[in-house]
Motif scaffolding. Sequence first.
Motif, PDB file in Angstrom:
ATOM      1  N   ARG A  19      -6.621   4.228  -5.336  1.00 41.40           N
ATOM      2  CA  ARG A  19      -6.533   4.966  -4.058  1.00 41.40           C
ATOM      3  C   ARG A  19      -5.124   4.916  -3.490  1.00 41.40           C
ATOM      4  N   LYS A  20      -4.371   3.878  -3.805  1.00 37.86           N
ATOM      5  CA  LYS A  20      -2.991   3.763  -3.324  1.00 37.86           C
ATOM      6  C   LYS A  20      -2.112   4.870  -3.899  1.00 37.86           C
ATOM      7  N   VAL A  21      -2.512   5.372  -5.054  1.00 31.80           N
ATOM      8  CA  VAL A  21      -1.747   6.422  -5.735  1.00 31.80           C
ATOM      9  C   VAL A  21      -2.353   7.800  -5.487  1.00 31.80           C
ATOM     10  N   SER A  22      -3.676   7.897  -5.668  1.00 28.91           N
ATOM     11  CA  SER A  22      -4.359   9.180  -5.506  1.00 28.91           C
ATOM     12  C   SER A  22      -5.802   8.941  -5.079  1.00 28.91           C
ATOM     13  N   LYS A  23      -6.141   9.414  -3.880  1.00 29.97           N
ATOM     14  CA  LYS A  23      -7.488   9.187  -3.354  1.00 29.97           C
ATOM     15  C   LYS A  23      -8.538   9.901  -4.197  1.00 29.97           C
ATOM     16  N   ASN A  24      -8.282  11.141  -4.576  1.00 30.61           N
ATOM     17  CA  ASN A  24      -9.248  11.891  -5.373  1.00 30.61           C
ATOM     18  C   ASN A  24      -9.457  11.256  -6.737  1.00 30.61           C
ATOM     19  N   SER A  25      -8.382  10.840  -7.378  1.00 29.03           N
ATOM     20  CA  SER A  25      -8.490  10.193  -8.689  1.00 29.03           C
ATOM     21  C   SER A  25      -9.258   8.885  -8.593  1.00 29.03           C
ATOM     22  N   ALA A  26      -9.130   8.200  -7.455  1.00 30.46           N
ATOM     23  CA  ALA A  26      -9.816   6.916  -7.274  1.00 30.46           C
ATOM     24  C   ALA A  26     -11.326   7.088  -7.301  1.00 30.46           C
ATOM     25  N   TYR A  27     -11.823   8.170  -6.699  1.00 29.96           N
ATOM     26  CA  TYR A  27     -13.265   8.427  -6.737  1.00 29.96           C
ATOM     27  C   TYR A  27     -13.757   8.570  -8.173  1.00 29.96           C
ATOM     28  N   PHE A  28     -13.030   9.358  -8.943  1.00 29.39           N
ATOM     29  CA  PHE A  28     -13.442   9.614 -10.319  1.00 29.39           C
ATOM     30  C   PHE A  28     -13.307   8.367 -11.186  1.00 29.39           C
TER      31      PHE A  28
END
Length: 201
Positions: A115-124
């Motif tokens: 999530r620190k880098v990409s919130k959307n990617s963190a979900y996936f």
Amino acid sequence: MKHDTTQHTRYMVELALMAAIIFLMAFTPLGYFRTPGLSITFLTVPVAVGAIILGPKGGAVCGLVFGVTSLIQCFMGGTFGSMLLSINPAGTVFTCIVPRILEGLLCGLVYQQIRKVSKNSAYFAASLACPLLNTIFFMSAVVVIFYHTEYIQGFVQALGVSNPFMFVLAFVGVQGLIEAIVCFLIASAVSRTLGAALKTA
């Protein structure tokens, strides 16, 4: 102080709700697709959602609830779990519970870090990590504790494999893939929707 109390109360209500969902799914057809061997479980979905929305500690608690329901299933006639329980009760308790706690805890940590880098990617990433960790940890416990038992060796011979790694691939390969796809699709969508609604994730 009042704000902190409100936040804590809200967190506990949300955690209790996730635990209730896991219990509901565990003892209805929503939670498992029964097969002759290991059943395909969809309980990684609420664990992943809990870990994303409630953090690593919440994920660990959701994983604990998942593990407890898995252990209860061993007493309710599930062939695989019942056999493990009859062979090594303490080992079965460990196998059912500890991997699921770690699964939820690490899923929450994966979400927080990515999530620190990409919130959307963190979900996936977290939604995919949860079922994969469940399979890896659970089967690792099965191999370490039960691999050399007559029961598991029966599966080894039937599958025609020669080592623990190939046994795991042959035993849960397709099942693990189905669990991963289902959790990836559903948990990522649900957690993103809840995160936006609750503004916590």
